[in-house]
Design a protein around this motif. Structure first.
Motif, mmCIF file in Angstrom:
data_model
loop_
_atom_site.group_PDB
_atom_site.id
_atom_site.type_symbol
_atom_site.label_atom_id
_atom_site.label_comp_id
_atom_site.label_asym_id
_atom_site.label_seq_id
_atom_site.Cartn_x
_atom_site.Cartn_y
_atom_site.Cartn_z
ATOM 1 N N GLY A 21 -37.589 -79.285 -32.520
ATOM 2 C CA GLY A 21 -36.214 -78.916 -32.857
ATOM 3 C C GLY A 21 -35.282 -80.071 -32.600
ATOM 4 N N VAL A 29 -37.160 -74.942 -38.037
ATOM 5 C CA VAL A 29 -38.428 -74.977 -37.297
ATOM 6 C C VAL A 29 -39.429 -74.085 -37.991
ATOM 7 N N TYR A 120 -32.088 -76.947 -28.062
ATOM 8 C CA TYR A 120 -33.009 -77.378 -29.106
ATOM 9 C C TYR A 120 -33.860 -76.273 -29.695
ATOM 10 N N TYR A 121 -33.941 -75.152 -29.041
ATOM 11 C CA TYR A 121 -34.729 -74.028 -29.554
ATOM 12 C C TYR A 121 -33.891 -72.754 -29.552
ATOM 13 N N ILE A 124 -35.564 -69.357 -29.958
ATOM 14 C CA ILE A 124 -36.604 -68.942 -29.014
ATOM 15 C C ILE A 124 -35.961 -68.223 -27.834
ATOM 16 N N LEU A 171 -42.727 -74.003 -27.251
ATOM 17 C CA LEU A 171 -42.079 -74.761 -26.173
ATOM 18 C C LEU A 171 -43.035 -75.718 -25.467
ATOM 19 N N ASP A 174 -43.015 -79.469 -26.262
ATOM 20 C CA ASP A 174 -41.814 -80.278 -26.166
ATOM 21 C C ASP A 174 -42.032 -81.514 -25.295
#
Lengths: 454, 437
Positions: A21, A29, A120-121, A124, A171, A174
């Motif tokens: 992301g 994504v 960034y997510y 989620i 995740l 990352d």
């Protein structure tokens, strides 16, 4: 639950470590195949300690906590707790684990990691951190952050946090997360360099800000409503549970007062003496048993707390969606009004009020060249706007698709985890009842035998 | 017995008592003695009662005392003690059936007293009368008056603070009924008290008020005698055995008082715990309404906590109804026993003083005058009666407390068993869908 057989190909290549992301990549994504497969197999429960998406299986543990003193940003002395994070890779063949990384981190660094992941997510449901300050405490537990019991429970909570991330299909890949586990120095700078703070939408921070969305997605509004209710009910539950613990503590401790008086009474009795003495002793044992009982219950409370905070994370996803939807609607609105303006200019009719129209009326008509220029500008803007709207729409649809996928994953995890929590709570109660009941039974046996010769 | 007993008036009519439960059907603490009725010597008692050679302080044997009446009563006592084994019991009394009476002046409760007896002192084999607390109080005063050398069982407290306790609530009435039943049963079991005239009248008279008004003096010889003991003499030293009884009672009452306070505190804490539990359970229900798959498990937990709450309520009720009253009763008992000890001291003091007075007269023939002999006789009877009663009391106390403490442990076990069952029953419910998955 069986684990996926590690793809031999994957074992030889380094796993993709880029954050998927990225700021420039937008929010598009895509959930790839491996993540899907893992989710089907169930990535919670006993696969928590093993990460199928890494090069080798790894084990993460937050093994120690240490009190430290140092200087903070203001150059003032402060005391804080540092936690030792150890990462072990487990050899596929013989199951032996080798320590690959070990570093110390403090709570604020965990927070930084989480804030980064949140930006960034956004689609989620990001695992929550254990509470910053002790809340929902019953009186005997200290609300002090330096209290060893609190530190210990926090250590477990932090470990849990890392394991949740490591077992999340997206995740876990990352880079920043990887560096968190491996790069001791300069990690903070690395995170800040991603510029994620700038990316963070400050509007989201205004918790009470409402974005009036004209066409809300019902699924998300329902979900947001659910997360609000869940937060409310778990908070209530934790508060009452703390009060229950307090009261139960009182009941047990008062029984302890019997110990001494029964002992004193037994001194003046002949036949009854032994029975009274052991009854008194039993009361002492009974009174002291509450400490262990309540300590076990704290573990249950911690499990509930995790989902209290998870509810917050769920809500955050809904909010982000709401914001996206709002932006989309504003953009669409904007585009529509520009189109209208353009049309009016072209046809010369003024249907909508505009400042330009007013000044034109007051100060005279503009030249055809001026009008042409303006139409041209508007047409460019409209073009751009249409492109943007298109990409926003695409973004939106992708977000919804991916968010919903993670939400489904989260729901299953939640149901599994909470059921297990309830089961272990019930088991705890059962073993407590048996132990205490047995103690009283001993009393009866002693009385019965003491009086045999009466 | 002093004088001929006045003819017992016919009672309300002995309706068929066959449908009433036999007094021995439900074992009360005193009657559950059975075979273990040989009391081992306490540190306070010189001899057990089974002994035919009862030795009295003056060294004489029962037959050799200077007061024939007391010796015969002693012999009677011995015989009767042997008989109290359950099989040869000849007097049964039960207190039950409380009823509320509303009159213009007041509202009160009466209890039915049912008596079955084969004793000659009773004209009829069965009686059923109604009595109120006042009547029991009257009986107790009369017994204290007429049998001052004996330990009279306590009554439940007379006064209740209005507003705090509801005098007509089921729980209060039931607790009182049990205590009154206990009171009468203790008298019934007593070899001397059970033959008391007032007791007889209490059990049989249709209208007790007539007797109360008439104020018939039915004092026993002993009662009469002790009544006239002047209180002016001070005892120098209490004999060792009675001093020991006094000390024992002091400590005993003190410890019971502490236990009573602790028990009350426990009940209070348990009630507060219960209040929280009653809020705790329903929150799981509220949560359950939000969920899909978790709905049933959460609802199950809610119900489970509800069951535990109910079980706890039962436990606290039991403690209040069965445990506390017995503690209070024994505290009251100890108090009245200490008064009897003091009375005994007075009797001894008078005797010793008079004896000393005679010794000081420095006569050639120190003939013991009649009244000094009477004092001695009085004292010896008192001592004997008291010792016998003390031993009896110790036995009963042991039985009562055994039952009490075992009963409390048992009630606690039942509570934990109920909780255990509740939690065990939801485990399959919680696990169910996981396997089906």
């Amino acid at each position: 639950m069986e684990q996926a057989t590690p793809d031999p190909e994957r074992q030889l290549q380094p796993a993709p470590l880029e954050p998927l992301g990225r700021s420039d990549a937008g929010l598009g994504v895509t959930v790839d195949e491996e993540a899907e497969r893992a989710r089907e197999e169930g990535s919670g429960g006993d696969t928590m300690t093993h990460n199928n998406f890494w090069l080798k299986k790894i084990e993460i543990s937050v093994s120690e906590a240490e009190k430290r003193t140092g200087r903070n940003a203001m150059n003032m002395q402060e005391t804080y707790t540092a936690y030792l994070i150890e990462t072990r890779s487990v050899e596929h063949t013989d199951g032996q684990s080798v320590l690959t990384d070990s570093l110390w981190r403090r709570y604020s660094e965990f927070e930084l990691l989480r804030n980064y992941l949140l930006v960034y997510y956004p689609h989620i449901v990001v695992p929550p951190l254990p509470e910053k300050r002790a809340e929902f405490v019953w009186h005997k537990l200290s609300a002090d952050n330096m209290d060893p019991d609190f530190v210990e429970r926090r250590r477990i909570g932090l470990e849990n946090f890392l394991l949740r991330i490591a077992s999340h299909p997206i995740l876990c890949r990352d880079k920043i997360f990887y560096l968190f586990l491996t790069q001791e120095g300069n990690w903070k700078e690395t995170v800040n360099e991603t510029g994620f703070q700038l990316k963070a939408d400050s509007r989201l921070k205004a918790l009470n800000a409402t974005f009036r969305v004209k066409n809300p997605d019902k699924r998300f509004t329902d979900l947001k409503h659910y997360s609000d209710e869940l937060q409310s009910v778990i908070s209530h539950l934790l508060r009452v549970r703390a009060r229950v613990a307090d009261r139960l503590y009182g009941v047990y401790k008062v029984h302890g007062n019997y110990g001494r008086v029964f002992s004193e009474w037994s001194a003046i009795e002949k036949e009854m003496g032994d029975g009274l003495q052991s009854a008194g002793h039993h009361m002492d044992v009974y009174a002291s048993s509450i400490d262990d009982i309540l300590e076990d219950e704290e573990h249950y409370a911690d499990q509930l707390k995790e989902y209290l905070f998870y509810a917050e994370a769920l809500r955050a996803v809904c909010r982000k969606h709401e914001l996206m939807q709002y932006d989309l609607e504003i953009a669409a609105q904007d585009l529509a009004s520009k189109k209208q303006q353009c049309e009016e200019l072209a046809t010369g009719t003024v249907r909508t009020f505009s400042l330009k129209g007013m000044t034109t009326k007051l100060f005279g008509q503009e030249t055809p060249e001026q009008r042409e220029a303006r139409i041209k500008v508007l047409e460019e803007q409209i073009n751009e706007g249409e492109q943007q709207l298109k990409s926003k729409n695409l973004e939106g649809r992708e977000f919804v698709k991916n968010a919903w996928a993670d939400i489904e994953r989260f729901k299953e995890q939640k149901n599994r985890d909470l059921k297990e929590a309830l089961i272990s709570y019930a088991v705890m109660q059962i073993s407590m009842c048996k132990k205490v009941g047995f103690g009283f039974n001993e009393d009866i046996c002693i009385f019965r035998s003491t009086y045999k010769f009466l | 017995m002093a004088g001929g007993p006045p003819k017992a008036l016919p009672s309300t009519g002995p309706h068929s008592l066959r449908d009433m439960p036999h007094p021995l059907a439900g074992s009360s603490s005193e009657e559950a003695v059975g075979g273990d009725s040989t009391p081992s010597p306490d540190l306070l008692m010189a001899r057990s009662f089974g002994d035919k050679d009862l030795i009295l302080p003056n060294g004489g044997t029962p037959a050799g005392t200077s007061s024939p009446a007391s010796s015969s009563s002693l012999l009677n006592r011995l015989q009767l003690d042997d008989d109290i084994d359950g099989e040869t019991r000849d007097l049964f009394v039960v207190v039950d059936d409380p009823k509320k009476h509303v009159c213009t002046m007041e509202t009160y409760i009466t209890y039915r007293i049912t008596t079955k007896s084969t004793r000659v002192e009773f004209d009829l084999p069965e009686y059923s009368v109604r009595r109120r607390y006042q009547d029991f109080d009257w009986l107790r005063s009369k017994l204290e008056e007429s049998q001052p050398t004996h330990l009279i069982p306590p009554l439940p407290e007379k006064f209740v603070v209005k507003g705090v306790v509801d005098r007509f609530s089921e729980e209060f009435v039931e607790t009182r009924r049990k205590a009154l039943d206990k009171f009468l049963k203790r008298i019934t079991d007593h070899p001397v008290l059970s033959f008391n005239e007032h007791f007889n009248i209490f059990l049989t008279a249709k209208d007790l008020n007539i007797y109360k008004k008439q104020g018939i003096a039915l004092l026993t010889r002993m009662g009469e005698s002790v009544k006239h003991v002047t209180g002016g003499y001070k005892l120098r030293t209490r004999p060792l055995e009675f001093a020991a009884i006094g000390d024992y009672l002091d400590t005993f009452a003190l410890k019971l008082g502490t236990i009573d306070r602790i028990a009350q505190r426990i009940i209070k804490e348990e009630i507060e715990y219960l209040v929280e539990l009653r809020e705790y359970g329903p929150v799981y229900s509220t949560w359950s309404a939000l969920e899909g798959e978790l709905a049933e498990p959460l609802e199950g937990v809610s119900a489970c906590i509800g069951n535990c709450s109910t079980a706890l309520e039962e436990l606290t009720d039991d403690m209040t109804e069965d445990f506390l009253p017995v503690l209070r009763e024994y505290i009251l008992y100890s108090d009245s026993m200490k008064s009897v000890l003091k009375k005994r001291d007075q009797v001894q003091a008078e005797y010793e003083a008079k004896l000393e007075a005679v010794a000081l007269r420095k006569e050639d023939r120190p003939k013991v005058p009649a009244d000094v002999e009477k004092c001695q006789d009085r004292m010896e009877c008192f001592n004997a009666d008291l010792k016998a009663d003390m031993e009896r009391w110790q036995n009963n106390k042991r039985q009562d407390f055994r039952q009490l403490l075992m009963g409390m442990a048992d009630k606690n076990i039942q509570y934990y068993e109920k909780c255990l069952m509740a939690w065990e029953s939801i485990i399959p419910l919680l696990q169910e869908k996981q396997e089906a998955k």
